[in-house]
Design a protein around this motif. Structure first.
Motif, PDB file in Angstrom:
ATOM      1  N   SER A   1       0.825  -1.215   0.000  1.00 29.94           N
ATOM      2  CA  SER A   1       0.000   0.000   0.000  1.00 29.94           C
ATOM      3  C   SER A   1       0.852   1.256   0.000  1.00 29.94           C
ATOM      4  O   SER A   1       2.035   1.243   0.330  1.00 29.94           O
ATOM      5  CB  SER A   1      -0.909   0.011   1.238  1.00 29.94           C
ATOM      6  OG  SER A   1      -0.131   0.098   2.429  1.00 29.94           O
ATOM      7  N   SER A   2       0.203   2.339  -0.426  1.00 29.91           N
ATOM      8  CA  SER A   2       0.768   3.680  -0.309  1.00 29.91           C
ATOM      9  C   SER A   2      -0.378   4.598   0.064  1.00 29.91           C
ATOM     10  O   SER A   2      -1.544   4.296  -0.222  1.00 29.91           O
ATOM     11  CB  SER A   2       1.401   4.130  -1.627  1.00 29.91           C
ATOM     12  OG  SER A   2       0.421   4.212  -2.654  1.00 29.91           O
ATOM     13  N   ASN A   3      -0.086   5.707   0.755  1.00 27.61           N
ATOM     14  CA  ASN A   3      -1.182   6.598   1.123  1.00 27.61           C
ATOM     15  C   ASN A   3      -0.748   8.049   1.077  1.00 27.61           C
ATOM     16  O   ASN A   3       0.421   8.377   1.284  1.00 27.61           O
ATOM     17  CB  ASN A   3      -1.759   6.208   2.492  1.00 27.61           C
ATOM     18  CG  ASN A   3      -0.996   6.809   3.653  1.00 27.61           C
ATOM     19  OD1 ASN A   3      -1.256   7.934   4.058  1.00 27.61           O
ATOM     20  ND2 ASN A   3      -0.047   6.054   4.213  1.00 27.61           N
ATOM     21  N   THR A   4      -1.715   8.907   0.753  1.00 28.49           N
ATOM     22  CA  THR A   4      -1.505  10.347   0.730  1.00 28.49           C
ATOM     23  C   THR A   4      -2.647  11.005   1.501  1.00 28.49           C
ATOM     24  O   THR A   4      -3.726  10.431   1.643  1.00 28.49           O
ATOM     25  CB  THR A   4      -1.475  10.906  -0.702  1.00 28.49           C
ATOM     26  OG1 THR A   4      -2.727  10.624  -1.341  1.00 28.49           O
ATOM     27  CG2 THR A   4      -0.343  10.300  -1.504  1.00 28.49           C
TER      28      THR A   4
ATOM     29  N   SER B   1       4.267   2.502 -12.040  1.00 33.16           N
ATOM     30  CA  SER B   1       3.176   2.598 -11.079  1.00 33.16           C
ATOM     31  C   SER B   1       1.918   3.137 -11.745  1.00 33.16           C
ATOM     32  O   SER B   1       1.981   3.972 -12.647  1.00 33.16           O
ATOM     33  CB  SER B   1       3.583   3.525  -9.928  1.00 33.16           C
ATOM     34  OG  SER B   1       2.497   3.785  -9.076  1.00 33.16           O
TER      35      SER B   1
ATOM     36  N   GLU C   1       2.133  10.457  -7.809  1.00 32.72           N
ATOM     37  CA  GLU C   1       1.877  11.556  -6.871  1.00 32.72           C
ATOM     38  C   GLU C   1       2.340  12.875  -7.475  1.00 32.72           C
ATOM     39  O   GLU C   1       3.443  12.980  -8.016  1.00 32.72           O
ATOM     40  CB  GLU C   1       2.598  11.300  -5.553  1.00 32.72           C
ATOM     41  CG  GLU C   1       2.299  12.349  -4.488  1.00 32.72           C
ATOM     42  CD  GLU C   1       2.900  12.018  -3.139  1.00 32.72           C
ATOM     43  OE1 GLU C   1       2.843  12.877  -2.244  1.00 32.72           O
ATOM     44  OE2 GLU C   1       3.427  10.898  -2.990  1.00 32.72           O
TER      45      GLU C   1
END
Length: 267
Positions: A115-118, A234, A238
């Motif tokens: 996962s990745s989060n912003t 990806s 971002e």
């Protein structure tokens, strides 16, 4: 000959695109600020989940769940098990894979998600990927050919806290049934790219299902203010323009064969 070869490759690629299906972005009922978007890819055998929720407190999403007595959730699908994801800064990692075992704090399970989060404008956006099927008996399995819908339920803390505990009643819980739709060729063009959250404070993600080589950021009057070279594969890139003036900006998404424009608002 080159054009024929390229066309043949394109046809093969487009045929592969049809091996994906998605729920689209669905908001939970009862005004709970949680959304979910599941995409199943038969070519990669991966599921991608884009999950949003409040940034100032813990929240969780269960799937393969059923509402009990109009309020509670239980993992009665999938042979008695359902999956649960909880975000809280009180744990390491912050996002934990869990499972339902009745009432109380759900126990942690083997973490099978990457996962990745912003965070932007009070909303946390988490992008997760996992194999469609796993060997973990506590995981909700999502085989491509037979997964046509999925029940989800989400909760968030009733007050701003990251200490996982009771969520404070039905006002902090929501439910939805998501239906999968097979994606067509148009879903894989740059025009189908998504930008979220929008509006934002200047930090947002560009999500696309095709190649993305470059993002040009223009002011509303057409002045180029930033170029972002995309050097990886990806599907979520971002972009951060939080130091720019508030207002409307235009994103030019570019790859070898396409260009597409998206409008974003910086508050």
């Amino acid at each position: 000959m080159k054009k024929i070869t390229l066309s043949f490759i394109a046809l093969i690629s487009l045929a592969g695109f049809s091996q994906s299906k998605s729920t689209g972005t669905v908001a939970l009922s009862n005004n709970v600020p949680i959304t979910a978007n599941f995409t199943l890819n038969n070519n990669t055998s991966q599921v991608t989940l884009v999950l949003t929720g409040p940034s100032d407190r813990w929240f969780g999403l269960g799937f393969g769940t059923q509402v009990i007595a109009g309020f509670g959730m239980d993992g009665i699908e999938n042979g008695g098990q359902a999956d649960l994801l909880v975000f809280t800064t009180a744990t390491t990692p912050n996002l934990t894979d869990r499972w339902f075992n009745g009432t109380g704090n759900p126990p942690q399970d083997t973490q099978n998600w990457t996962s990745s989060n912003t965070v932007s404008g009070g909303t946390r956006t988490i992008t997760l990927t996992r194999s469609l099927t796993t060997t973990d008996s506590n995981d909700f399995q999502m085989p491509y050919n037979t997964t046509n819908s999925i029940n989800i339920g989400g909760v968030r803390a009733s007050t701003a806290t990251f200490s996982v505990g009771p969520h404070g009643g039905s006002a902090s819980a929501g439910y939805a049934t998501l239906q999968f739709t097979t994606l067509g060729v148009e879903d894989f063009s740059l025009n189908a790219s998504q930008v979220y959250p929008n509006p934002s404070n200047g930090a947002f993600l560009v999500k696309t299902k095709t190649t993305l080589d470059k993002i040009n950021v223009y002011s509303q009057v057409g002045a180029l203010v930033k170029t972002i070279e995309v050097n990886d594969t990806s599907d979520a890139v971002e972009v951060n323009v939080s130091g720019f003036q508030k207002g409307v900006y235009l994103l030019e998404l570019v790859n070898e064969t396409e260009k597409s424009w998206k409008k974003v608002i910086v508050e």
